[in-house]
Write an enzyme that holds these catalytic residues in place. Structure first.
Site, PDB file in Angstrom:
ATOM      1  N   GLU A 112       0.854  -1.198   0.000  1.00 55.71           N
ATOM      2  CA  GLU A 112       0.000   0.000   0.000  1.00 55.71           C
ATOM      3  C   GLU A 112       0.879   1.233   0.000  1.00 55.71           C
ATOM      4  O   GLU A 112       2.031   1.167   0.419  1.00 55.71           O
ATOM      5  CB  GLU A 112      -0.831   0.039   1.291  1.00 55.71           C
ATOM      6  CG  GLU A 112      -1.887  -1.017   1.346  1.00 55.71           C
ATOM      7  CD  GLU A 112      -2.384  -1.242   2.773  1.00 55.71           C
ATOM      8  OE1 GLU A 112      -2.048  -0.458   3.670  1.00 55.71           O
ATOM      9  OE2 GLU A 112      -3.107  -2.225   2.957  1.00 55.71           O
ATOM     10  N   LYS A 117       2.304   4.536   1.468  1.00 49.31           N
ATOM     11  CA  LYS A 117       2.477   5.025   2.835  1.00 49.31           C
ATOM     12  C   LYS A 117       2.138   6.512   2.844  1.00 49.31           C
ATOM     13  O   LYS A 117       2.935   7.353   2.436  1.00 49.31           O
ATOM     14  CB  LYS A 117       3.913   4.803   3.308  1.00 49.31           C
ATOM     15  CG  LYS A 117       4.098   5.149   4.771  1.00 49.31           C
ATOM     16  CD  LYS A 117       5.443   4.683   5.259  1.00 49.31           C
ATOM     17  CE  LYS A 117       5.612   4.914   6.741  1.00 49.31           C
ATOM     18  NZ  LYS A 117       5.381   6.287   7.181  1.00 49.31           N
ATOM     19  N   ASP A 120       1.558  10.191   3.920  1.00 54.13           N
ATOM     20  CA  ASP A 120       2.314  11.024   4.852  1.00 54.13           C
ATOM     21  C   ASP A 120       1.345  11.910   5.631  1.00 54.13           C
ATOM     22  O   ASP A 120       1.114  13.061   5.284  1.00 54.13           O
ATOM     23  CB  ASP A 120       3.315  11.868   4.057  1.00 54.13           C
ATOM     24  CG  ASP A 120       4.441  12.350   4.938  1.00 54.13           C
ATOM     25  OD1 ASP A 120       4.496  11.921   6.107  1.00 54.13           O
ATOM     26  OD2 ASP A 120       5.256  13.151   4.455  1.00 54.13           O
ATOM     27  N   TYR A 168      -6.315   1.590   6.904  1.00 53.03           N
ATOM     28  CA  TYR A 168      -5.415   0.521   6.465  1.00 53.03           C
ATOM     29  C   TYR A 168      -5.332  -0.656   7.431  1.00 53.03           C
ATOM     30  O   TYR A 168      -4.493  -1.508   7.291  1.00 53.03           O
ATOM     31  CB  TYR A 168      -4.015   1.075   6.193  1.00 53.03           C
ATOM     32  CG  TYR A 168      -3.412   1.817   7.370  1.00 53.03           C
ATOM     33  CD1 TYR A 168      -3.066   1.151   8.538  1.00 53.03           C
ATOM     34  CD2 TYR A 168      -3.192   3.184   7.307  1.00 53.03           C
ATOM     35  CE1 TYR A 168      -2.537   1.808   9.605  1.00 53.03           C
ATOM     36  CE2 TYR A 168      -2.654   3.862   8.383  1.00 53.03           C
ATOM     37  CZ  TYR A 168      -2.326   3.164   9.531  1.00 53.03           C
ATOM     38  OH  TYR A 168      -1.802   3.823  10.602  1.00 53.03           O
ATOM     39  N   LYS A 190      10.922   3.367   2.078  1.00 54.76           N
ATOM     40  CA  LYS A 190      10.802   4.811   1.871  1.00 54.76           C
ATOM     41  C   LYS A 190      11.557   5.213   0.618  1.00 54.76           C
ATOM     42  O   LYS A 190      12.657   4.712   0.368  1.00 54.76           O
ATOM     43  CB  LYS A 190      11.403   5.540   3.068  1.00 54.76           C
ATOM     44  CG  LYS A 190      10.675   5.218   4.359  1.00 54.76           C
ATOM     45  CD  LYS A 190      10.060   6.460   4.894  1.00 54.76           C
ATOM     46  CE  LYS A 190       9.636   6.295   6.323  1.00 54.76           C
ATOM     47  NZ  LYS A 190       9.726   7.526   7.046  1.00 54.76           N
ATOM     48  N   CYS A 204      33.582  15.625  31.657  1.00 55.91           N
ATOM     49  CA  CYS A 204      34.120  15.393  33.002  1.00 55.91           C
ATOM     50  C   CYS A 204      35.511  14.773  32.979  1.00 55.91           C
ATOM     51  O   CYS A 204      36.101  14.548  34.029  1.00 55.91           O
ATOM     52  CB  CYS A 204      33.151  14.545  33.824  1.00 55.91           C
ATOM     53  SG  CYS A 204      33.089  12.836  33.300  1.00 55.91           S
ATOM     54  N   CYS A 254      30.665   7.339  28.767  1.00 51.82           N
ATOM     55  CA  CYS A 254      31.307   7.853  29.966  1.00 51.82           C
ATOM     56  C   CYS A 254      30.557   7.185  31.113  1.00 51.82           C
ATOM     57  O   CYS A 254      29.350   7.343  31.236  1.00 51.82           O
ATOM     58  CB  CYS A 254      31.152   9.375  30.044  1.00 51.82           C
ATOM     59  SG  CYS A 254      31.529   9.999  31.682  1.00 51.82           S
ATOM     60  N   CYS A 268      28.968  13.048  36.261  1.00 51.46           N
ATOM     61  CA  CYS A 268      29.160  13.741  34.985  1.00 51.46           C
ATOM     62  C   CYS A 268      27.960  14.681  34.759  1.00 51.46           C
ATOM     63  O   CYS A 268      26.813  14.212  34.641  1.00 51.46           O
ATOM     64  CB  CYS A 268      29.286  12.710  33.867  1.00 51.46           C
ATOM     65  SG  CYS A 268      29.550  13.445  32.257  1.00 51.46           S
TER      66      CYS A 268
HETATM   67  S1  IVH Z   1       0.335  -0.116   8.525  1.00 52.17           S
HETATM   68  C1  IVH Z   1       2.058  -1.459  13.012  1.00 52.17           C
HETATM   69  N1  IVH Z   1      -0.286   1.102   6.320  1.00 52.17           N
HETATM   70  O1  IVH Z   1       2.932   4.937   8.730  1.00 52.17           O
HETATM   71  C2  IVH Z   1       1.845  -0.305  12.129  1.00 52.17           C
HETATM   72  N2  IVH Z   1       0.713   2.404   8.029  1.00 52.17           N
HETATM   73  O2  IVH Z   1       5.044   3.685  11.206  1.00 52.17           O
HETATM   74  C3  IVH Z   1       1.008  -0.687  10.959  1.00 52.17           C
HETATM   75  N3  IVH Z   1       0.963   4.770   7.492  1.00 52.17           N
HETATM   76  O3  IVH Z   1       2.190   6.264  11.529  1.00 52.17           O
HETATM   77  C4  IVH Z   1       0.843   0.455  10.073  1.00 52.17           C
HETATM   78  N4  IVH Z   1       0.103   4.681   5.473  1.00 52.17           N
HETATM   79  O4  IVH Z   1       0.004   5.688  10.415  1.00 52.17           O
HETATM   80  C5  IVH Z   1       0.245   1.241   7.534  1.00 52.17           C
HETATM   81  N5  IVH Z   1      -0.918   2.028   4.319  1.00 52.17           N
HETATM   82  C6  IVH Z   1      -0.402   2.178   5.507  1.00 52.17           C
HETATM   83  C7  IVH Z   1       0.064   3.416   5.992  1.00 52.17           C
HETATM   84  C8  IVH Z   1       0.616   3.483   7.270  1.00 52.17           C
HETATM   85  C9  IVH Z   1       0.642   5.461   6.389  1.00 52.17           C
HETATM   86  C10 IVH Z   1       1.604   5.333   8.679  1.00 52.17           C
HETATM   87  C11 IVH Z   1       1.036   4.885   9.991  1.00 52.17           C
HETATM   88  C12 IVH Z   1       2.192   5.010  10.937  1.00 52.17           C
HETATM   89  C13 IVH Z   1       3.382   4.924  10.041  1.00 52.17           C
HETATM   90  C14 IVH Z   1       4.094   3.607  10.256  1.00 52.17           C
END
Ligand code: IVH
Length: 686
Positions: free
Chosen positions: A115, A117, A119, A227, A317, A414, A427, A433
């Site tokens: 899927e 990701k 933002d 998701y 990413k 220190c 340290c 310290c």
């Molecule tokens: S699955 C256990 N699917 O990305 C986490 N996350 O660190 C399972 N995010 O802040 C997340 N799109 O909110 C998943 N298609 C997608 C996503 C998604 C954005 C975000 C999620 C989280 C970060 C993952």
């Protein structure tokens, strides 16, 4: 005469209103609308009038108030399951390693879903009887802000699910974001009126969600995509696969992205990643990569979790924007646990919308890998939330005679000789310290730990410098008189601080444990330890084996815990904190602690009848809902599994339990517990 017509009555109401307003601004918004002296003058005037007219004293008069009130704004809520993050990578090799690891652990090749990701900001939506009941932000992963009123204004999130949706209480997770065109439009308006524009849609969406005025939120046109649907409901029988669940929630009316693929073999996922790399600019919203998830829930369970993230998913990413700048200096900072971090000081440069002038260099190996010299031209990358990173040096541009950067052999603060373990330098002068002492205090008072407000690094620094405090326990013995020695701290600020310190005594045990700052023990591990050991006395005497038996605690963390408790200074520290009234006993959400357990003297074994037991919970229950029951089982030491396997100890079956589940446990010879039986066990009558 009517009191309303009496000028003194009017003056009293006016004074009360003014003082309330000043208090509100001062305690809740950090705003001083009036000098301390003038405030006291008004307060005194009101007191004198109240003495003269006791019949007109309001029950909540500002003269009766001790100080601050709880920050209004948003209520917080604990997540039913922690909202974890995802492991992420920028490299195809690491993505391949993720796939290899999955194959190796499972013993066969799994299918994946991929899927975009998005933002944005993670959100947890709770529906009951098909109605949106509440919505919570991720917060610290364990607890988030209840932003229901704001989420209700988001058009794509249904307030009522379609009639085909079940009525059970369930949680759906997703991402709230601001589309590019909505964001552009808002920024255009800002630009036209000569105002500063917002930096990026993600921060803007996150800020919008936290607005107190929901009308304003509605105007800002946020969107959402879901998701995740977890849980083990009867209606999900035969739907223990991600792609089926996504289709299901889409059919209920929830927004789900059309750009998803799977179940697919790994090679198809690579194609998908490649395709969106070039097409992502055409999307109506920002993405920062692709999420790759194992489709099958049984396989997910098999792969499990680390303390922070699932082992069954990864975020790939897209490579970040890269820029060039000059390395001006490297500073070696000492953290609260004594670790030495090299920090690069750079000529300020813009990367991905922000100005960067510092970058972490992580460790000695990184400095050597880059062969850094002062004055070098370096390449800097920054993607999403990632801290800027120096990826390379332009060797051809190195000035003649440039000084090579070397790691110090003694602590820059220190002078103690540094020791190295696992690529890091430490340290070990923890006691004396200065930055370590200050760092521990800063961590202790921080929002995620004891949440003591109005105690910034400067005040802490002064308290240390003037020998008013030496460690965190000394905070609880602070007096007005001692604080009066701190410059620029008026009486009201002192009261405000003392109230906040007093208030922090209510902090739950798991946060107190986190606040102590044991190396490698973060928020999630602290909660796990608190649940498993129930109190500090038990934890302090836990063996290495007992610690390692806990799923999320590895060898290194176990050793750090043991090391922490073998230091007599730490032992006396927690005992002092306990005697000052800090909670050293875990209070589960479902059953408040008894007075015996408050004192941390309860035998954990006695209250944990399900220690080391694995259970599946299915069906409907009469006396509590299924999620609460699961929580209580976990609090009693049990582990909840999602599917039936030979590893299981008990199936807890309510009414309408799925016949195939019952058949399967019978075949495997696993015991079934009724509602009455499990409740008896939980009440300790086993
Ligand atoms: S699955 C256990 N699917 O990305 C986490 N996350 O660190 C399972 N995010 O802040 C997340 N799109 O909110 C998943 N298609 C997608 C996503 C998604 C954005 C975000 C999620 C989280 C970060 C993952």
């Amino acid at each position: 005469m009517d009191p309303e017509k009496n000028p003194d009555w009017l003056r009293m109401r006016e004074l009360a209103a003014l003082l309330r307003q000043y208090n509100h601004a001062y305690y809740l918004q950090d705003l001083s609308l009036i000098s301390d002296q003038d405030f006291d003058r008004l307060l005194k005037e009101l007191e004198q009038l109240e003495n003269r007219y006791p019949q007109w004293v309001e029950s909540d008069s500002p003269t009766k108030r001790v100080g601050g009130e709880v920050m209004s704004g948003f209520e917080t809520r604990e997540h039913l399951r922690p909202m974890l993050s995802l492991g992420n990578t920028y490299s195809k090799e690491e993505l391949q390693s993720f796939h290899d690891r999955c194959c190796k652990s499972l013993g066969f090749i799994p299918q994946y879903c991929a899927e975009l990701k998005i933002d944005g900001v993670a959100i947890s939506l709770h529906y009951r009887n098909r109605k949106l009941e509440y919505a919570v932000t991720r917060g610290d992963g364990l607890r988030g802000d209840d932003v229901t009123a704001n989420v209700q204004t988001i058009e794509s999130i249904p307030l009522l699910l379609k009639p085909t949706a079940p009525s059970e209480a369930m949680e759906i997770r997703g991402e709230i974001y601001m589309g590019r065109s909505a964001f552009e439009q808002i920024n255009r308006g800002k630009r036209d009126s000569g105002e500063e524009t917002y930096a990026n849609p993600r921060n803007f969406a996150s800020g919008t969600l936290k607005l107190l005025d929901s009308k304003q939120v509605r105007q800002r046109k946020l969107s959402a995509l879901c998701y995740q649907l977890d849980g083990d409901f009867e209606f999900l029988h035969g739907k223990a696969r991600h792609h089926l669940r996504m289709a299901l929630i889409a059919a209920w009316g929830l927004p789900v992205s059309d750009h998803r693929v799977g179940p697919s073999p790994f090679e198809k996922v690579l194609d998908y990643i490649h395709r969106w790399h070039s097409s992502r600019a055409d999307l109506p919203f920002d993405i920062d990569g692709v999420v790759v998830k194992v489709d099958d829930f049984g396989q997910r369970e098999e792969l499990g979790y680390t303390a922070k993230s699932p082992r069954w998913a990864i975020a790939y990413k897209y490579p970040a924007q890269s820029v060039q700048t000059i390395l001006q200096n490297v500073q070696f900072q000492v953290g609260r646990t004594g670790v030495i971090t090299p920090v690069a000081h750079l000529q300020p440069v813009e990367v991905a919308g922000t100005t960067v002038q510092r970058a972490s260099l992580h460790n000695d190996a990184e400095i050597r890998r880059l062969d850094l010299h002062i004055g070098d031209t370096v390449y800097l990358e920054k993607g999403g939330d990632i801290i800027p990173k120096i990826t390379n040096v332009a060797l051809a541009l190195r000035p003649a005679g440039a000084t090579k950067v070397g790691f110090p052999v003694t602590c820059p603060e220190c002078g103690t000789s540094l020791v190295g373990h696992e690529a890091l330098h430490y340290c070990e002068n923890h006691r004396d310290c200065p930055p370590q002492i200050l760092g521990r205090l800063e961590h202790f008072v921080s929002r995620k730990a004891m949440n003591i407000e109005h105690l910034g690094p400067e005040t802490l620094g002064s308290l240390l410098q003037q020998h008013i405090i030496q460690d965190v326990a000394d905070l609880y013995a602070l007096t007005q008189g001692q604080l009066a020695q701190i410059e620029r701290m008026g009486e009201r600020s002192r009261t405000r601080l003392l109230l906040s310190i007093e208030d922090s005594k209510k902090t739950p045990f798991e946060k107190v444990l986190f606040a102590l700052g044991i190396r490698g023990i973060g928020e999630v591990a602290s909660l796990t330890l608190a649940r498993k050991f129930q109190n500090m006395a038990n934890l302090s005497t836990a063996s290495r084996e007992e610690l390692m038996n806990i799923h999320e605690i590895g060898e290194k963390s176990a050793d750090q815990i043991l090391t922490w408790f073998t230091d007599p200074q730490n032992q006396s520290l927690w005992v002092r904190l306990a005697s000052q009234g800090l909670s050293m006993t875990y209070a589960s959400r479902t059953s408040p602690p008894s007075s015996a357990s408050e004192q941390g003297i309860q035998d954990a074994k006695e209250s944990r009848p399900l220690e080391n037991k694995k259970l599946v919970v299915t069906g409907r229950f009469e006396h509590c809902d299924r999620e609460t029951l699961k929580q209580r089982i976990e609090d009693a030491g049990g582990t909840i599994l999602n599917s039936i396997s030979s590893k299981l100890d008990f199936l807890v079956a309510g009414t309408e339990a799925g016949p195939s589940k019952l058949r399967k446990v019978e075949e495997l010879g696993i015991a079934t517990l009724s509602e009455e039986e499990i409740l008896k066990i939980l009440q300790g009558n086993s």
